[in-house]
Design a protein around this motif. Structure first.
Motif, PDB file in Angstrom:
ATOM      1  N   GLU A 251     -19.253  29.608  10.836  1.00 51.94           N
ATOM      2  CA  GLU A 251     -20.568  29.640  10.167  1.00 51.94           C
ATOM      3  C   GLU A 251     -21.568  30.356  11.062  1.00 51.94           C
ATOM      4  OE1 GLU A 251     -21.881  25.759   8.859  1.00 51.94           O
ATOM      5  OE2 GLU A 251     -19.876  25.284   8.097  1.00 51.94           O
ATOM      6  N   LYS A 252     -22.471  31.084  10.440  1.00 56.46           N
ATOM      7  CA  LYS A 252     -23.433  31.926  11.171  1.00 56.46           C
ATOM      8  C   LYS A 252     -24.264  31.106  12.157  1.00 56.46           C
ATOM      9  CE  LYS A 252     -24.762  36.189  11.477  1.00 56.46           C
ATOM     10  NZ  LYS A 252     -23.793  37.192  11.881  1.00 56.46           N
ATOM     11  N   LYS A 253     -24.709  29.934  11.694  1.00 60.63           N
ATOM     12  CA  LYS A 253     -25.641  29.187  12.551  1.00 60.63           C
ATOM     13  C   LYS A 253     -24.948  28.635  13.801  1.00 60.63           C
ATOM     14  CE  LYS A 253     -25.725  24.409  10.947  1.00 60.63           C
ATOM     15  NZ  LYS A 253     -26.546  23.247  10.920  1.00 60.63           N
ATOM     16  N   PHE A 254     -23.610  28.628  13.812  1.00 62.77           N
ATOM     17  CA  PHE A 254     -22.886  28.180  15.009  1.00 62.77           C
ATOM     18  C   PHE A 254     -22.398  29.360  15.846  1.00 62.77           C
ATOM     19  CE2 PHE A 254     -22.247  24.406  12.196  1.00 62.77           C
ATOM     20  CZ  PHE A 254     -22.953  23.500  12.976  1.00 62.77           C
ATOM     21  N   GLY A 255     -22.838  30.580  15.493  1.00 65.82           N
ATOM     22  CA  GLY A 255     -22.468  31.757  16.296  1.00 65.82           C
ATOM     23  C   GLY A 255     -21.336  32.564  15.698  1.00 65.82           C
ATOM     24  N   GLY A 256     -20.780  32.103  14.590  1.00 67.53           N
ATOM     25  CA  GLY A 256     -19.651  32.794  13.971  1.00 67.53           C
ATOM     26  C   GLY A 256     -20.081  33.963  13.102  1.00 67.53           C
ATOM     27  N   GLU A 257     -19.081  34.653  12.551  1.00 64.78           N
ATOM     28  CA  GLU A 257     -19.395  35.865  11.790  1.00 64.78           C
ATOM     29  C   GLU A 257     -19.925  35.572  10.391  1.00 64.78           C
ATOM     30  OE1 GLU A 257     -15.749  38.053  10.362  1.00 64.78           O
ATOM     31  OE2 GLU A 257     -14.790  36.896  11.939  1.00 64.78           O
ATOM     32  N   GLY A 258     -19.903  34.297   9.997  1.00 69.73           N
ATOM     33  CA  GLY A 258     -20.476  33.932   8.710  1.00 69.73           C
ATOM     34  C   GLY A 258     -19.514  34.184   7.569  1.00 69.73           C
ATOM     35  N   ILE A 259     -18.305  33.639   7.713  1.00 72.13           N
ATOM     36  CA  ILE A 259     -17.270  33.904   6.709  1.00 72.13           C
ATOM     37  C   ILE A 259     -16.615  32.579   6.316  1.00 72.13           C
ATOM     38  CG2 ILE A 259     -15.700  34.565   8.599  1.00 72.13           C
ATOM     39  CD1 ILE A 259     -14.272  36.394   6.697  1.00 72.13           C
ATOM     40  N   LEU A 260     -16.337  32.481   5.020  1.00 72.25           N
ATOM     41  CA  LEU A 260     -15.692  31.280   4.481  1.00 72.25           C
ATOM     42  C   LEU A 260     -14.181  31.494   4.510  1.00 72.25           C
ATOM     43  CD1 LEU A 260     -16.347  28.598   2.911  1.00 72.25           C
ATOM     44  CD2 LEU A 260     -16.242  29.975   0.814  1.00 72.25           C
ATOM     45  N   LEU A 261     -13.428  30.504   5.012  1.00 78.56           N
ATOM     46  CA  LEU A 261     -11.975  30.715   5.166  1.00 78.56           C
ATOM     47  C   LEU A 261     -11.309  31.191   3.873  1.00 78.56           C
ATOM     48  CD1 LEU A 261     -10.507  27.852   7.417  1.00 78.56           C
ATOM     49  CD2 LEU A 261     -10.959  30.233   8.005  1.00 78.56           C
ATOM     50  N   ALA A 262     -11.631  30.548   2.777  1.00 72.02           N
ATOM     51  CA  ALA A 262     -10.956  30.874   1.514  1.00 72.02           C
ATOM     52  C   ALA A 262     -11.576  32.068   0.801  1.00 72.02           C
ATOM     53  CB  ALA A 262     -11.003  29.669   0.582  1.00 72.02           C
ATOM     54  N   GLY A 263     -12.790  32.463   1.215  1.00 75.46           N
ATOM     55  CA  GLY A 263     -13.527  33.454   0.444  1.00 75.46           C
ATOM     56  C   GLY A 263     -13.768  32.921  -0.965  1.00 75.46           C
ATOM     57  N   VAL A 264     -14.193  33.797  -1.878  1.00 77.92           N
ATOM     58  CA  VAL A 264     -14.281  33.452  -3.308  1.00 77.92           C
ATOM     59  C   VAL A 264     -13.756  34.675  -4.064  1.00 77.92           C
ATOM     60  CG1 VAL A 264     -16.221  31.827  -3.154  1.00 77.92           C
ATOM     61  CG2 VAL A 264     -16.674  34.278  -3.426  1.00 77.92           C
ATOM     62  N   PRO A 265     -13.489  34.562  -5.356  1.00 77.86           N
ATOM     63  CA  PRO A 265     -12.964  35.739  -6.070  1.00 77.86           C
ATOM     64  C   PRO A 265     -13.859  36.962  -5.839  1.00 77.86           C
ATOM     65  CG  PRO A 265     -12.801  33.807  -7.456  1.00 77.86           C
ATOM     66  CD  PRO A 265     -13.550  33.381  -6.227  1.00 77.86           C
ATOM     67  N   GLY A 266     -13.226  38.066  -5.444  1.00 78.99           N
ATOM     68  CA  GLY A 266     -13.975  39.299  -5.215  1.00 78.99           C
ATOM     69  C   GLY A 266     -14.347  39.528  -3.760  1.00 78.99           C
ATOM     70  N   THR A 267     -14.034  38.547  -2.861  1.00 76.97           N
ATOM     71  CA  THR A 267     -14.326  38.728  -1.423  1.00 76.97           C
ATOM     72  C   THR A 267     -13.042  38.522  -0.630  1.00 76.97           C
ATOM     73  OG1 THR A 267     -14.739  36.404  -0.863  1.00 76.97           O
ATOM     74  CG2 THR A 267     -16.597  37.652  -1.793  1.00 76.97           C
ATOM     75  N   PRO A 268     -12.972  39.106   0.588  1.00 79.19           N
ATOM     76  CA  PRO A 268     -11.761  38.882   1.380  1.00 79.19           C
ATOM     77  C   PRO A 268     -11.676  37.445   1.896  1.00 79.19           C
ATOM     78  CG  PRO A 268     -13.156  40.627   2.349  1.00 79.19           C
ATOM     79  CD  PRO A 268     -13.944  39.999   1.238  1.00 79.19           C
ATOM     80  N   LYS A 269     -10.442  36.955   1.994  1.00 82.67           N
ATOM     81  CA  LYS A 269     -10.204  35.663   2.653  1.00 82.67           C
ATOM     82  C   LYS A 269     -10.273  35.896   4.153  1.00 82.67           C
ATOM     83  CE  LYS A 269      -6.590  34.510  -0.731  1.00 82.67           C
ATOM     84  NZ  LYS A 269      -7.015  33.260  -1.316  1.00 82.67           N
TER      85      LYS A 269
END
Ligand SMILES: NC(=O)C1=CN([C@@H]2O[C@H](COP(=O)(O)OP(=O)(O)OC[C@H]3O[C@@H](n4cnc5c(N)ncnc54)[C@H](O)[C@@H]3O)[C@@H](O)[C@H]2O)C=CC1
Ligand SMILES: CC(=O)C(=O)O
Length: 370
Positions: free
Chosen positions: A150-168
C-alpha cells in the motif's frame, strides 16, 4: 524433572512455551512445572488456568531459571538472560545459532545443553518443530506484504489481485519449503501471479502437482532469480539450510533493477536472511527502504498472532519435551536420533555441524559426550 517456563521478553513476543494443557501432560507424567506469573497472558492463558493444571506460579523469572532442570521457551534467550545460564541446564527453544555468534558463545561458556527447535529433524528429514511456525510465517508473509505494498506504507500502491482490466501483482517466492508453500497458498488464493523457485526439482514437482496452472515453478539459480526479481511486486525469502546460514541468493545489486516500491519479506532472516541487504527488524519498527525496495525482516513473525502460534507450536513441542523429561537428555539422545538432531550445544561443546561451520568453530559429535 523440574520443568520451567518464563515470559518471553523479545520485542512484541506474546507466545509462551507451555500452555495449561502442556502443564497437565507434564504433571501426569510425574514432573513438576514452574511458571512465571503472567507468562501466558499474551497468548490468552491466565495464571489461574496454569494453577488449575497443577503448575506452581513463581513471581519472577530469575527464580524459575534457577529452580528448573529444563527451561521450555519460544525464542532465544536475550543478553540480559545469559547470566542465568548454568552448567547442565536443558534449554528447549528456538535458537538460530548460525546467525548469532554472541548467543552461541554464551551457551558454550555457560555449558547449557541447548535443544534447538529449528534443527530437530525427523527420519524423513522433516522439521516438526519449525514447520508449524513456518506455516504461520508463510501465510503472514503475504498478509504483511500486501499491507506494505500500500502506498501509505511505502509500497508501489498495488493490489495483489488487481481488478478486471488491471494487472495482478507478481509474487516471487524464493524457496518452496513450508514457508514458501504456505505463502504460495495465500498468494494464489488472493489472486496474484505466483512464481516459486527452489533448488530441489523434486520439490518443484510437488508444488506443480499441488497448484497446477496457478503457479510458475523455476529452478533457483542466479540468472532466474535476477530475471524474476525485475518484474516482482512482492518477494518472499524462504530458503533454508537446516541449522546453517541462509544462502544470499537475493543480491544487493538486484535492488536497483527492481520496481520502486516493491516489497521484500525476508522470512529467512532468523537464520541470517537470504538478502544481502537484509538486516533484522522488529514488530515495533518492521520495515526499512533501500534502493526503493521496502524490506520487512522480522525474526519472530508468528509472535504477531500469539494465540494461534502458541497452540500450533506447543502441539508439536510437547511430545519431544516429554521424551526428554522422561528419560533425561542423555538417555533420550542415546535412544533417539531425532532428539539428538536438536542438540546444538552440550557441556560447552558445539554439537551441530552447520552451526559450527557458520562460525568456524570445532564440531563435536554428541555421541562422544553422552
Ligand atoms: N521470520 C520468522 O518469524 C520465521 C522464519 N522462519 C524461517 O523461514 C525459513 C524457511 O523455513 P521453512 O520453509 O520451514 O524451511 P524448509 O526446509 O521447509 O524449506 C526451505 C526450502 O529452501 C530450499 N532451498 C535451499 N537452498 C535454496 C536455494 N539456494 N534456492 C532456492 N531454494 C533453496 C529447500 O530446497 C527447501 O525447499 C527458515 O530460515 C526458518 O527458520 C520460519 C518461521 C518463522
Ligand atoms: C521460527 C522462529 O524462530 C519463530 O517462530 O519465531
Amino acid at each position: 524433572m523440574k520443568i520451567g517456563c518464563v515470559k518471553e521478553i523479545k520485542n512484541n513476543e506474546y507466545r509462551v512455551g507451555l500452555t495449561p494443557d502442556n502443564v497437565r501432560a507434564y504433571i501426569a507424567a510425574g514432573h513438576h512445572v514452574y511458571i512465571e506469573m503472567g507468562a501466558g497472558i499474551g497468548s490468552g492463558f491466565t495464571d489461574n488456568e496454569y494453577v488449575d493444571a497443577g503448575a506452581s506460579l513463581i513471581d519472577n523469572a530469575a527464580d524459575v531459571w534457577h529452580l528448573v532442570d529444563m527451561m521450555v521457551k519460544v525464542k532465544e534467550p536475550l543478553e540480559c538472560e545469559y547470566p542465568l545460564f548454568r552448567n547442565g541446564l536443558i534449554l528447549y527453544t528456538y535458537l538460530h545459532l548460525a546467525a548469532d555468534k554472541q548467543q552461541t558463545d554464551a551457551l558454550l561458556k555457560g555449558k547449557v545443553n541447548a535443544v534447538a527447535y529449528e534443527t530437530l529433524q525427523e527420519k524423513d528429514r522433516s522439521l516438526p518443530l519449525l514447520a508449524p511456525m513456518s506455516q504461520i510465517a508463510g501465510r503472514l508473509s503475504i498478509q504483511e506484504g500486501a499491507k506494505y505494498l500500500e502506498k501509505k506504507f511505502g509500497g508501489e500502491g498495488i493490489l495483489l489481485a488487481g481488478v478486471p482490466g488491471t494487472p495482478k501483482a507478481n509474487v516471487v517466492i524464493l524457496g518452496g519449503g513450508t514457508v514458501g508453500m504456505n505463502a504460495c497458498k495465500i498468494a494464489v488464493g488472493m489472486g496474484a501471479n505466483v512464481t516459486i523457485l527452489d533448488i530441489s526439482l523434486k520439490r518443484l514437482e510437488e508444488l506443480d502437482n499441488m497448484f497446477g496452472a496457478h503457479i510458475q515453478t523455476l529452478v533457483s539459480n542466479d540468472s532466474n532469480v535476477e530475471r524474476v526479481l525485475k518484474d516482482a511486486d512482492l518477494v518472499i525469502g524462504s530458503v533454508l539450510i537446516p541449522g546453517g546460514s541462509t544462502p544470499k541468493l537475493f543480491k544487493q545489486k538486484y535492488l536497483k533493477e527492481m520496481k520502486d516500491g516493491a516489497v521484500f519479506v525476508d522470512v529467512a532472516i532468523d537464520q541470517g536472511g537470504c538478502g544481502e541487504s537484509s538486516h533484522v527488524t522488529t514488530h515495533d519498527d518492521p520495515v526499512y527502504k533501500l534502493d526503493g525496495v521496502v524490506h520487512y525482516c522480522v525474526g519472530n513473525m508468528p509472535g504477531a498472532v500469539p494465540r494461534t502460534s502458541t497452540i500450533a507450536l506447543t502441539n508439536a513441542t510437547v511430545k519431544y519435551g516429554l521424551e526428554i523429561a522422561a528419560a533425561g537428555l542423555e538417555e533420550a539422545c542415546r535412544k533417539s536420533e531425532v532428539i539428538r538432531s536438536g542438540v546444538n550445544t552440550y557441556a560447552g561443546k558445539l554439537t551441530n555441524r552447520n552451526v559450527a561451520a557458520a562460525h568456524g568453530y570445532e564440531f563435536t559429535e554428541l555421541q562422544e559426550l553422552i
